[in-house]
Design an enzyme around this catalytic site. Structure first.
Site, mmCIF file in Angstrom:
data_model
loop_
_atom_site.group_PDB
_atom_site.id
_atom_site.type_symbol
_atom_site.label_atom_id
_atom_site.label_comp_id
_atom_site.label_asym_id
_atom_site.label_seq_id
_atom_site.Cartn_x
_atom_site.Cartn_y
_atom_site.Cartn_z
ATOM 1 N N CYS A 145 21.252 18.939 -78.262
ATOM 2 C CA CYS A 145 21.138 18.483 -76.877
ATOM 3 C C CYS A 145 19.799 17.797 -76.617
ATOM 4 O O CYS A 145 19.752 16.703 -76.046
ATOM 5 C CB CYS A 145 21.346 19.655 -75.920
ATOM 6 N N PHE A 146 18.694 18.415 -77.041
ATOM 7 C CA PHE A 146 17.387 17.770 -76.878
ATOM 8 C C PHE A 146 17.332 16.411 -77.587
ATOM 9 O O PHE A 146 16.888 15.418 -77.007
ATOM 10 C CB PHE A 146 16.264 18.664 -77.402
#
Length: 340
Positions: A145-146
């Site tokens: 996600c990051f």
């Protein structure tokens, strides 16, 4: 109709896969697996998924009847079952970190475990960068996600050799920590607080570095922060222009982004003076990118927001599924965010 199955469907990413796949016009969910909840109806674990008729089953990967299998399993678990799934002829979209690295030694260094499946190589599942590779692959490694928000907000800069250093500051919602509660995610420890963690050693830094270094020899640093929201990631990238581009203007930077992302359905560029907001993308597969401001030191500030459970996980996984099945990439994913 294409048949899909989800291994490890009881977590947050599993629930998001169910929510979106049940409204997908071209797929049928044949199996959702969980050892812990074998025999339990889906809505007992995911209360928003009612009347689906789906029941968790403890099935072996070889028993699944599917064209595509999502492995929403912990890091280290996917590599043990993906070879068995591929042997059935099904395609795999893996939501763990097991297949994201081109060099398994890098994985072993950052994840602290031996990689036991060095034969199968996954396409890095960021469609905006690797669509052609994904189309030809039977195994797609869904990005973290990051890294999704960080890479997409910086890629045009490194592709065009504009910067020599990027410092990434990301704020994430609590759902990014997964469904199991802990001291870190306990409400009193989160509320009214901003908690940096693994400030120079988060394993997603290696994933960001891998991708951005693939286009330019840029130095990348990354620090995550936990903030008291349920979902979403807001990333601020501080990019330092190199000597050859120190006089570039914000308008020229934005033109570069328009050229790169103008045809991308899920990437929306903000107008001048607009700031991307988490609530604008909540529940959606969209990425909002803005900022485009340069200070008098040559620091370019870029901002991006995504929903960590959708574009940062399950929505992007469905986007990848659509690509490997050869159907419209946006199917099941065109809904806008939930604002307010």
């Amino acid at each position: 109709m294409f048949k899909v199955a989800i291994i490890g469907a009881s977590g947050y990413t599993g629930g998001e896969l169910l929510r979106m796949l049940l409204n997908h016009p071209e797929v049928e969910i044949t199996d959702i697996t969980s050892r812990q909840y074998d025999g339990t109806p889906a809505h007992k674990i995911h209360p928003h998924i009612r009347d689906s008729g789906l029941v968790f089953k403890n099935k072996a990967p070889s028993e699944l009847d599917a064209d595509v299998v999502f492995t929403a399993t912990p890091h280290g678990a996917s590599m043990k079952i993906v070879p068995e799934i591929l042997d059935t002829g099904a395609k795999v979209v893996d939501l763990s970190g097991d297949y994201r690295y081109r060099d398994t030694e890098v994985y072993e260094k950052w994840y602290g475990m031996e990689h036991t499946d060095k034969e199968n190589k996954g396409a890095f599942g960021l469609p905006e960068l690797y669509r052609d590779e994904i189309k030809k692959s039977n195994l797609v490694a869904n990005p973290g996600c990051f890294p999704t928000g960080a890479i997409l907000s910086s890629y045009p800069l490194v592709k065009n050799d504009l910067v020599d250093r990027i410092i990434i500051d990301s704020k994430t919602g609590v759902s990014g920590a997964g469904v199991n509660p802990s001291t870190t995610t306990h409400y009193p420890n989160i509320a009214d607080n901003v908690n940096p963690y693994k400030i120079s050693s988060h394993r997603h830094m290696s994933e960001i570095q891998q991708e951005l270094h693939g286009f330019d020899d840029v130095k990348v640093s990354f620090t995550p922060h936990l903030v008291p929201v349920n979902r979403g990631i807001q990333t601020t990238s501080h990019s330092f222009l190199n000597e050859d581009n120190i006089d570039i203007t914000p308008e020229e930077i934005r033109s570069i982004y328009e050229k790169e992302y103008g045809e991308e359905f899920f990437i929306k560029l903000m107008d001048e003076g607009e700031i991307p907001h988490l609530s604008s993308v909540r529940g959606s597969n969209f990425v909002h990118i803005g900022g485009f401001e340069i200070d008098n030191t040559g620091r370019l500030v870029m901002l991006s927001v995504i929903d960590n459970l959708v574009k940062g996980a399950s929505g992007q996984a469905i986007q990848n599924m659509n690509i490997i099945l050869g159907i419209d990439e946006t199917l099941g994913l065109t809904h806008f965010g939930l604002h307010p």
